[in-house]
Design a protein around this motif. Structure first.
Motif, PDB file in Angstrom:
ATOM      1  N   UNK A 184       0.863  -1.184   0.000  1.00 51.98           N
ATOM      2  CA  UNK A 184       0.000   0.000   0.000  1.00 51.98           C
ATOM      3  C   UNK A 184       0.896   1.228   0.000  1.00 51.98           C
ATOM      4  N   UNK A 185       0.280   2.384  -0.199  1.00 48.48           N
ATOM      5  CA  UNK A 185       1.087   3.615  -0.232  1.00 48.48           C
ATOM      6  C   UNK A 185       0.574   4.631   0.779  1.00 48.48           C
ATOM      7  N   UNK A 186       0.198   4.139   1.941  1.00 51.32           N
ATOM      8  CA  UNK A 186      -0.239   5.012   3.034  1.00 51.32           C
ATOM      9  C   UNK A 186       0.949   5.784   3.600  1.00 51.32           C
ATOM     10  N   UNK A 187       0.648   6.789   4.389  1.00 51.45           N
ATOM     11  CA  UNK A 187       1.704   7.581   5.011  1.00 51.45           C
ATOM     12  C   UNK A 187       2.649   6.746   5.839  1.00 51.45           C
ATOM     13  N   UNK A 188       2.117   5.749   6.551  1.00 53.18           N
ATOM     14  CA  UNK A 188       2.965   4.894   7.385  1.00 53.18           C
ATOM     15  C   UNK A 188       3.919   4.069   6.534  1.00 53.18           C
ATOM     16  N   UNK A 189       3.429   3.554   5.401  1.00 55.09           N
ATOM     17  CA  UNK A 189       4.296   2.770   4.516  1.00 55.09           C
ATOM     18  C   UNK A 189       5.363   3.635   3.876  1.00 55.09           C
TER      19      UNK A 189
END
Length: 257
Positions: A184-189
């Motif tokens: 995924x490309x979430x902020x955490x990732x």
């Protein structure tokens, strides 16, 4: 290139001039099956960088497929040089199969012998680019598409005049890597991939992502304010370097065995 029309006996060499280099391509080299070299442009008789490859299919499909593939190569060269490399409008074709005298006489850079400068300078951008080309050629085939996508966003970032838009687009390049690594490309990732691959600390990540990328993307920044633009220009340079290092480290970790 091997993407030709099924059952077709026609094979073409397609060559497209490119612009954006600020140095001479002294020796030809290969990128993903295409050849980059300096040749004389028949249109204006000037020596110009060009990209060539072989394509199967009829004349029309060869041009469409060939230009699309060459544009991906140009995006990769933008990443390698930090310059916005774009295709020019000209397209040159040499029919290779079936071989006809008419087509061979029509355009034949295969018969041309170039003479270009061979002097080297300290910090030579051509040498740096050629070295990085070899690094990317060593990446496993299944990871090459990730490199191409990240490079395409990187080139678009170089093309924008506003540093806020550049930062947003650079993070799109970073997200390509994060998506491949973490799914995924979430902020955490994004934070994890930047820390794990190029040792970006949490405080810097928060500044780059939340204070600039996210704020600008969601209307939280006045992108026309002169002072804020100057501050963003400084951050854009930093993020551009981080993005380059990330893609290079991704390539290093996905080398062919």
């Amino acid at each position: 290139m091997g993407e030709g029309a099924l059952g077709s006996t026609e094979k073409w060499r397609i060559t497209v001039p490119v612009e954006g280099f600020d140095f001479t391509i002294r020796d030809k080299f290969d990128v993903q099956g295409a050849t980059v070299e300096t040749l004389r442009n028949i249109k204006n008789s000037e020596m110009e960088p060009m990209i060539s490859l072989h394509v199967d299919g009829d004349r029309k499909s060869a041009i469409v497929k060939g230009r699309a593939f060459i544009d991906r190569i140009a995006a990769r060269l933008s990443l390698l040089t930090g310059k916005e490399i774009r295709l020019k409008s000209e397209v040159y074709l040499t029919q290779l199969q079936p071989e006809t005298a008419k087509e061979k006489k029509g355009w034949g850079y295969h018969e041309y012998e170039q003479t270009v400068l061979t002097s080297f300078t300290i910090g030579d951008p051509y040498v740096s680019m050629a070295r990085f080309v070899r690094e990317l050629e060593d990446v496993k085939q299944e990871n090459q598409d990730i490199i191409n996508k990240a490079a395409a966003y990187y080139r678009e970032a170089l093309a924008t005049a506003n540093p806020f838009q550049e930062i947003i687009t650079l993070f799109s390049s970073i997200q390509v890597i994060a998506q491949d690594i973490w799914g995924d490309n979430t902020g955490n990732s994004i934070r994890k991939v930047l820390h794990d691959f190029v040792n970006v600390q949490k405080s810097d990540y928060q500044t780059y992502y939340w204070d600039y990328r996210s704020a600008a993307d969601h209307g939280g920044k006045d992108i026309l304010d002169t002072q804020k633009i100057r501050e963003a220009q400084t951050k854009a340079v930093e993020i551009r370097k981080v993005t380059f290092r990330l893609i290079r480290e991704y390539a290093n970790r996905n080398k062919k065995q």
